[in-house]
Design a protein around this motif. Structure first.
Motif, PDB file in Angstrom:
ATOM      1  N   THR A   1       0.852  -1.193   0.000  1.00 37.10           N
ATOM      2  CA  THR A   1       0.000   0.000   0.000  1.00 37.10           C
ATOM      3  C   THR A   1       0.887   1.242   0.000  1.00 37.10           C
ATOM      4  OG1 THR A   1      -0.040   0.329   2.394  1.00 37.10           O
ATOM      5  CG2 THR A   1      -1.569  -1.312   1.503  1.00 37.10           C
TER       6      THR A   1
ATOM      7  N   LEU B   1       1.324   3.384   2.233  1.00 33.07           N
ATOM      8  CA  LEU B   1       2.005   3.521   3.525  1.00 33.07           C
ATOM      9  C   LEU B   1       2.879   2.314   3.841  1.00 33.07           C
ATOM     10  CD1 LEU B   1      -0.760   5.058   5.810  1.00 33.07           C
ATOM     11  CD2 LEU B   1       1.228   6.194   4.798  1.00 33.07           C
ATOM     12  N   ALA B   2       2.748   1.243   3.067  1.00 36.68           N
ATOM     13  CA  ALA B   2       3.498   0.019   3.349  1.00 36.68           C
ATOM     14  C   ALA B   2       3.904  -0.642   2.032  1.00 36.68           C
ATOM     15  CB  ALA B   2       2.652  -0.924   4.205  1.00 36.68           C
ATOM     16  N   PRO B   3       4.741   0.053   1.260  1.00 38.11           N
ATOM     17  CA  PRO B   3       5.138  -0.486  -0.037  1.00 38.11           C
ATOM     18  C   PRO B   3       6.302  -1.468   0.076  1.00 38.11           C
ATOM     19  CG  PRO B   3       5.834   1.817   0.192  1.00 38.11           C
ATOM     20  CD  PRO B   3       5.287   1.384   1.521  1.00 38.11           C
TER      21      PRO B   3
END
Lengths: 368, 368
Positions: free
Chosen positions: A122, A124-126
């Motif tokens: 995502t 925020l959390a790649p």
């Protein structure tokens, strides 16, 4: 240099002072199974940096009784198929970067400095696959030697191997920065005592390098001069020079973070080891050996645990700003004592140096 | 709260659940000599950060046989003059920040975020006196206790003490950020086993906090939302929540750098501990104790070594961006094994997590 391959397809390279050693032809007779595939790079949006998550490494098997970095000897099959070697480099069996997946395509997308990988996760959390490459560099076939015991000629051969690896990894699409380093000492977790270093072909530019080059860019814009050159000139005139010759200066930096921290600068600017002229290589060997001897002599009866790594220019950027240099740091703070990084350093990045740079320089100057 | 003073003029504070304990009146009968004067802050132009150089600390005396954090008992004179206490806070005898020199004047000059100190050195090697303040927080008079053994009521009293210290240090001219933390375990160098934490009143905003707040500012500008709140919402819906209640969420972050890393966020934004409402304090105690119990239970027969610290807003900036939270990190990576930071982490800032955040979260979830 001769090239060979290990049982699971990893590459091994032999570097020798004489040609014709024919080491590359020895076959690896082990059954190693499949190569580990690449782990993951996760982007930390808060810290603005990549973290390599390679869950497979924590489960790596316990070390065998036989040293895997010694040459193979009859039925004692190691990571080095040849029965002898001078300097050998091979791909790490349990790499933090790279693995079976192979090289990434540099013409693909790009995120956070990592080329050619499709972004997953995502915003925020790649994450992307942990491409790049991890290699092991054996400095000597003698199990009980230490880098400080090498001859100047062997140091030159190690430097030639590092230069070749830097050039070769720099040509890969997925390597953004080449880091050659050695960890030494049980105090910093070294479990393989055979003298060896490592090479990380990072798929991103590391946080420290970005910071140094940002500072150098600001300095260049403000003064028109190179920051590393200006630091070197000021340190050369100061009280913290530990050793020097016509081509190199070894000093404890003004704001050292570690109890023992020595920086070795070539007196001229080069981007990386591949660009280092032969006279600088020749001059480096005795100076580095002198500094390492001082480190070991500082506290009689104890080896200095150390981390020693080359700051090199990133492969594709800021090559006109960067200044090749070696950084040696140690957690030894006094005889029999080590400095642990605790909350201030680990959680906040606030370093406290209790020994002091001038005191450390004086100890090293007086050691021999 | 009652205030007293130690033999060399350092302040001691007693926090009690009941008033009238009259602990502040006990005199410190030791002869401690003069207080250490402040060390130096050196600015590292390459890394763009301050390093505290306090050469005096390396020479600090070996620990006495008697624990200096136990209450004084007859002729056994310790750092705590009172014969008993619940929670006690006193100025560190060998501080990294602050000392005899006293508080800096905030109306003086400013450099690199440090207020009120005249800059010395050169443009490439500047320094100022290491102002600020270092305090020790004793969680219990019981020498053999550990934080995890405290009652929820005692945790609330500790939190009240930290809130009071945060407010008090924030009012000093020379403190830019207040960091409350605990280091626990011989594996990370803790030599005083009496349960205690520390408070650093840094005279600058620490590198990690600057980085987090820079990221939060970019996110706010791009989205209008708070980055910490968005991270919290995403983690709450994800697989790495270790424990939670109506007011707090404890999770292993997506890109954890350490084998065990747990962040405890209040579900609403507060700038610092001084601003934390009572219901959040009450809800924190059982949740934090639960997480610490899970850490200790993860590897039976072993205590988890940890560093646990509060991220608080800087005193004078970005108070609308920051989100109070606790970060617990551990170097334990498996039973009997620790992860050492070696060259990649220490020299380059490139972290490798071999356990993996989901695996760590699962171990902690399954531990109780």
């Amino acid at each position: 240099m001769e090239s060979g391959s290990l049982a699971d397809g990893r590459q091994i390279l032999y570097f020798d002072t004489a040609t014709g050693a024919r080491r590359g032809s020895f076959a690896d007779k082990r059954d190693l199974g499949d190569r580990a595939s690449a782990g993951q790079l996760r982007y930390d949006v808060l810290r603005d940096e990549w973290v390599a998550v390679s869950a497979g490494r924590n489960a790596r098997p316990q070390l065998p009784v036989a040293c895997p970095l010694c040459p193979s000897d009859g039925d004692e099959l190691t990571e080095i198929p040849a029965p002898n070697y001078e300097v050998a480099v091979f791909e790490n069996r349990f790499p933090s970067f790279g693995g079976a997946a192979g090289e990434a395509n540099e013409h693909g997308p790009s995120f956070g400095g990592v080329q050619g990988e499709a972004l997953e996760g995502t915003p925020l959390a790649p994450n992307v696959p942990a491409t790049g490459r991890c290699e092991v560099v054996c400095f000597s076939s003698e199990h009980d030697a230490s880098f400080v015991d090498l001859s100047p000629e062997r140091v030159e051969l190690v430097m030639a191997a590092l230069a070749q690896r830097t050039a070769d990894l720099s040509a890969r699409g997925d390597v953004a920065q080449v880091f050659c380093f050695e960890n030494r000492g049980v105090e910093i977790g070294v479990t393989l005592h055979h003298p060896h270093g490592q090479i990380y072909g990072y798929p991103f530019v590391t946080p420290q390098t970005r910071r140094h080059l940002d500072a150098a860019r600001r300095h260049q814009e403000a003064t028109g001069r190179n920051l590393f050159g200006d630091i070197l000139a000021e340190e050369q005139a100061g009280p913290r020079v530990v050793a020097a010759n016509d081509h190199w200066t070894a000093f404890v930096p003004y704001a050292a973070r570690w109890p023992f921290e020595v920086h070795l600068y070539p007196n001229e600017r080069f981007a990386d080891l591949a660009a280092l002229p032969e006279e600088y290589v020749k001059a480096f060997a005795p100076l580095y050996l002198d500094v390492l001897k001082r480190c070991d002599a500082a506290f009689p009866g104890e080896q200095m645990p150390y981390m020693s790594g080359w700051h090199q220019a990133p492969v594709k950027e800021d090559r006109d700003l960067a200044w090749l240099r070696l950084e040696i740091v140690s957690i030894r703070r006094a005889a029999g004592k080590v400095k642990f990084l605790a909350s201030s350093e680990s959680v906040m990045g606030g370093f406290v140096n209790d020994l002091g740079p001038e005191a450390a320089a004086q100890i090293l100057k007086d050691a021999l």
